[in-house]
Design an enzyme around this catalytic site. Structure first.
Site, PDB file in Angstrom:
ATOM      1  N   LYS B  84      37.986  29.843  31.156  1.00  0.00           N
ATOM      2  CA  LYS B  84      38.432  30.980  31.967  1.00  0.00           C
ATOM      3  C   LYS B  84      37.960  30.779  33.406  1.00  0.00           C
ATOM      4  O   LYS B  84      36.810  30.361  33.630  1.00  0.00           O
ATOM      5  CB  LYS B  84      37.853  32.261  31.354  1.00  0.00           C
ATOM      6  CG  LYS B  84      38.329  33.564  31.990  1.00  0.00           C
ATOM      7  CD  LYS B  84      37.774  34.751  31.212  1.00  0.00           C
ATOM      8  CE  LYS B  84      38.233  36.082  31.757  1.00  0.00           C
ATOM      9  NZ  LYS B  84      37.760  37.225  30.957  1.00  0.00           N
ATOM     10  N   SER B 162      41.154  40.288  29.352  1.00  0.00           N
ATOM     11  CA  SER B 162      41.389  39.589  30.598  1.00  0.00           C
ATOM     12  C   SER B 162      41.389  38.062  30.459  1.00  0.00           C
ATOM     13  O   SER B 162      41.741  37.380  31.412  1.00  0.00           O
ATOM     14  CB  SER B 162      40.321  39.989  31.625  1.00  0.00           C
ATOM     15  OG  SER B 162      39.037  39.567  31.200  1.00  0.00           O
ATOM     16  N   SER B 186      37.929  41.672  26.203  1.00  0.00           N
ATOM     17  CA  SER B 186      38.662  40.585  26.865  1.00  0.00           C
ATOM     18  C   SER B 186      38.704  39.272  26.096  1.00  0.00           C
ATOM     19  O   SER B 186      39.420  38.354  26.502  1.00  0.00           O
ATOM     20  CB  SER B 186      38.086  40.344  28.260  1.00  0.00           C
ATOM     21  OG  SER B 186      38.419  41.399  29.107  1.00  0.00           O
TER      22      SER B 186
END
Lengths: 70, 473
Positions: B84, B162, B186
């Site tokens: 990420k 996310s 997330s």
């Protein structure tokens, strides 16, 4: 802004800036609601949250913990 | 050496490792194959922030030299992965999914990346994410400098957030695994929406040094992969104490599910309403079948209910206040207005106005909620709950619209498990459990702190009965 640990150098290559510029054009337009109305709604949401947290009795509460202790 | 099949990254870590040891492929072959897929397929899903091919090649060559000399370092050696884009990676942009940070470059790597590099894993891409990991609360999936995360099962659907790119890149078979982060949902959400396995570790188990901070007291880093077993190996690779992370629990983690208590000795809590009224109708068959798989494993199931607390309000207040401090410079400089999502901009501004009194009250109530959740876990070893109560939403749908198909009242059940579990720092694993209307459905196990091995042992058995399904490319 904050990041834990490593320090930021601020060194950016021309290629990286070009990539960033392309990426930023991909960002979609902001929502339709006017910003001041969004802010008012966001503030109201926090007021509602305060009220719902305020409904919880603190009679049994201790001091807050800032680190999870298993 | 060998031509890597296009679907090879749907394999488990064990299969990939076996192929490397048998010299079917070199680590360089795998790194090149992953980079090719990320470049050719990644844009279809807005899954990629940056492909780091040159660095991947250099790391892969080193691994190949080690393998040639029979220096084997474990299952992660030579395996490509994505991270990420909130994790610092030296010399390359780490944009945190947000335009104001698009040109940001760090000169060190996040601790979790350093640990994976030491294990021989090869970073092939920084993966897309919701801007600032969703801090402030966003209305649209498009809240990212890379555009909305598109779901490999149906590109008109959101990949979840996310950790949008982490979920999509694994589901599309571009990398065998990815790192994501969770402040409140997330990891679990993109894992559920993309039909992959996502492990949210206990708070403090994996270091967050070098990761963007959204909430000091809630942030966690964890893996997304096809299989629970792989998540266990990855967690072992990234976990461990770190003096650079004040939230570190100072504990190591060894993946040893064989030592967990057998399912027959475990008590599982579930709420019938979570598998009926709380759940969108099309998801009910898959989730009830999944619940029955756990029962057939011998788990003793009993009804459970979360203690009565305003979990969502607590999480929002705590994130709002902490993010308001963390991003004070962004907010006060006005650069926050460069973010893509109007609701998120407003949410960050409003969060910075949360008073100390409100924040501390939320933290005190949180302590009470943690204590009551500890009490709940005296009666149960694990909680079983749908990860999400609906399938991935349409990309254009507002995410803050109230559900029109589910009642908001009724029994509490365990449906607030995401904010509750995050407030208490509990580990959880999201397991794909079939499809509804062609979209993934996911079931979640939530455990006591530091019981990852117990969750993983159950998850491994579960995935023998219901293995993850793959989307068509």
């Amino acid at each position: 802004m904050e990041m834990r640990g490593p320090k930021q150098t601020g060194r950016v290559t021309r290629r990286q800036l070009a990539v960033s510029a392309v990426l930023s054009t991909l960002a979609p337009a902001a929502g339709q609601t006017p910003p001041d109305e969004e802010l008012r709604a966001a503030r109201e949401a926090f007021v509602r949250r305060r009220a719902s947290i305020g409904n919880v009795s603190l009679a049994m509460a201790t001091e807050p913990a800032f680190k999870f202790v298993p | 050496m060998g031509q890597v099949p296009g679907d090879f990254f749907f394999s488990s870590l064990g299969e990939i490792n076996a192929a490397l040891r048998a010299r079917r492929f070199t680590a360089l072959d795998l790194a090149e194959a992953s980079c090719n897929l990320l470049e050719s397929q990644g844009p279809k899903y807005n899954a990629v922030a940056l492909v780091v091919r040159e660095d991947a090649r250099a790391s892969a060559r080193e691994v190949d030299r080690d393998i040639k000399r029979q220096r084997f370092r474990g299952l992660l050696q030579g395996v490509p992965f994505g991270a990420k884009d909130l994790l610092a990676y030296h010399g390359h942009p780490t944009a945190w999914g947000a335009k104001p940070y698009a040109a940001q470059v760090f000169d060190e790597d996040a601790t979790v990346l350093k640990r994976l590099f030491k294990a021989g894993a090869i970073l092939t891409a920084k993966l897309a994410m919701v801007e600032l990991a969703g801090g402030g609360g966003y209305r649209y999936a498009s809240a990212s400098v890379t555009g909305p995360g598109l779901n490999p099962w149906d590109r008109t659907r959101w990949s979840g957030g996310s950790s949008s790119g982490s979920g999509a890149a694994v589901a599309a078979g571009l990398v065998p695994f990815a790192l994501g982060s969770e402040t409140s949902g997330s990891i679990l959400t993109p894992a559920a929406f993309c039909g992959v396995t996502g492990l949210r570790p206990t708070y403090g188990l994996a270091s967050r040094a070098g990761a963007m901070a959204l909430s000091w007291t809630l942030d966690k880093i964890g893996p997304l992969a096809w299989y629970a077993e792989d998540c266990g190996h990855i967690l072992q690779g990234i976990a461990g104490g770190d003096s650079h992370d004040p939230g570190s629990a100072g504990k190591s983690y060894y993946y040893a599910p064989q030592y967990a208590r057998p399912a027959e000795q475990l008590r599982a809590g579930f709420a019938p309403a979570d598998f009926s009224d709380h759940l969108d109708e099309p998801l009910r068959p898959a989730l009830n079948d999944a619940l029955n798989v756990f029962r057939k494993m011998g788990l003793q199931t009993k009804e459970a209910e979360l203690p009565d607390f305003p979990y969502s309000a607590l999480v929002s207040t705590i994130i709002g206040a902490e993010a308001g401090s963390i991003f004070a410079e962004l907010i006060e400089s006005g650069k926050v207005d460069e973010l893509a999502d109007a609701r998120q901009i407003a949410g960050l501004k409003a969060g910075s106005e949360v008073t100390a009194k409100d924040y501390l009250r939320a933290m005190r109530v949180r302590t009470m909620a943690q204590a009551e959740l500890r009490q709940l876990f005296l009666d149960f070893d694990v909680l079983i709950v749908p990860t999400r109560f609906s399938v991935a939403s349409k990309v254009s749908d507002p995410l803050d619209a109230p559900s029109t198909t589910r009642p908001s009242g009724g029994p509490r059940g365990l449906r607030d498990h995401i904010p509750a579990g995050n407030l208490a720092g509990l580990p959880a694993i999201a397991l794909p459990c079939g499809l509804a209307g062609g979209l993934p459905v996911s079931i979640c196990l939530v455990g006591r702190p530091f019981t990852e091995n117990l969750l993983l042992s159950l998850a491994n058995r579960f995935q023998k009965a219901i293995p993850p399904a793959r989307p068509k490319r």
